[in-house]
Enzyme design. Structure first.
Site, PDB file in Angstrom:
ATOM      1  CE1 TYR A   1      37.384  56.593  67.058  1.00 13.25           C
ATOM      2  CE2 TYR A   1      37.334  54.881  67.750  1.00 13.25           C
ATOM      3  CZ  TYR A   1      37.003  55.285  66.821  1.00 13.25           C
ATOM      4  OH  TYR A   1      35.766  54.899  66.008  1.00 13.25           O
TER       5      TYR A   1
ATOM      6  CD  GLU B   1      34.934  51.848  62.189  1.00 16.32           C
ATOM      7  OE1 GLU B   1      35.126  50.309  62.266  1.00 16.32           O
ATOM      8  OE2 GLU B   1      34.709  52.634  63.000  1.00 16.32           O
TER       9      GLU B   1
ATOM     10  CD1 TRP C   1      39.710  52.328  67.103  1.00 12.26           C
ATOM     11  CD2 TRP C   1      39.266  51.972  65.133  1.00 12.26           C
ATOM     12  NE1 TRP C   1      39.678  53.102  66.579  1.00 12.26           N
ATOM     13  CE2 TRP C   1      39.022  52.984  65.283  1.00 12.26           C
ATOM     14  CE3 TRP C   1      39.039  51.605  64.017  1.00 12.26           C
ATOM     15  CZ2 TRP C   1      39.418  53.687  64.436  1.00 12.26           C
ATOM     16  CZ3 TRP C   1      39.171  52.158  63.347  1.00 12.26           C
ATOM     17  CH2 TRP C   1      38.276  53.521  63.009  1.00 12.26           C
TER      18      TRP C   1
END
Length: 187
Positions: free
Chosen positions: A22, A44, A52
């Protein structure tokens, strides 16, 4: 012998391959595709209050549950909310699930009005990424005045769960802002 290890942002110095991938391939890279932007926005907002890493490790489950973030399909998912709330592969938060569906409807509405979501977002940065000088990731703010301005605009046109922190995270994810540390190879 020379060390060929990539220098990454401190937060990506991990053995977690998904986090590294990522960081290396997504975070901070400019995205202009509406479906990809919708996916990033959805992920998000799902991340709000969570790590995350948690979201990243559930991304494939989210993609499966939300038709690969095809917002035309997601806009019609209201009757599937009870099933989504039973899906242990995703974050089962009703407010967040409702927000994703609402935002999909807004994406469609913008499209019907002839407004491109990418254009709408990127106009706030004059279509050029903001490249910040970041010595250490702990110096990165969780929001900015610009994120607040974008948040207010999105909320005023009907988007949901798009507070300034979510929007700043989106800006980082889609490359509107490059917050890679200065010595990171991805800067």
């Amino acid at each position: 012998m020379k060390n060929h290890t990539k220098i990454r942002c401190t937060w990506a110095n991990t053995n977690d391959e998904l986090m590294q991938k990522y960081h290396d391939e997504v975070w901070g890279k400019p995205v202009h595709n509406n479906q990809q932007l919708f996916e990033l926005l959805s992920l998000e907002l799902m991340q709000s209050g969570l790590s995350w890493k948690t979201i990243l490790h559930k991304q494939q489950n989210f993609e499966k549950a939300f038709y690969n973030f095809d917002y035309h399909q997601v806009a019609k998912m209201e009757q599937q909310i009870p099933d989504l709330l039973q899906n242990t592969g995703i974050i089962r938060n009703k407010r967040k699930i409702n927000a994703i569906i609402q935002n999909a409807k807004m994406m469609e509405q913008l499209e019907k009005q002839g407004t491109n979501f990418s254009e709408l977002l990127w106009q706030f940065v004059n279509h050029e990424p903001i490249i910040n000088s970041v010595k250490n990731h702990t110096d990165i703010p969780n929001t900015t005045d610009l994120a607040t301005k974008i948040s207010k605009h999105l909320k005023s046109i009907g988007f949901s769960f798009t507070g300034p922190v979510v929007i700043y995270s989106l800006m980082q994810a889609c490359g509107m802002v490059n917050d890679h540390e200065n010595d990171c190879f991805a800067k």
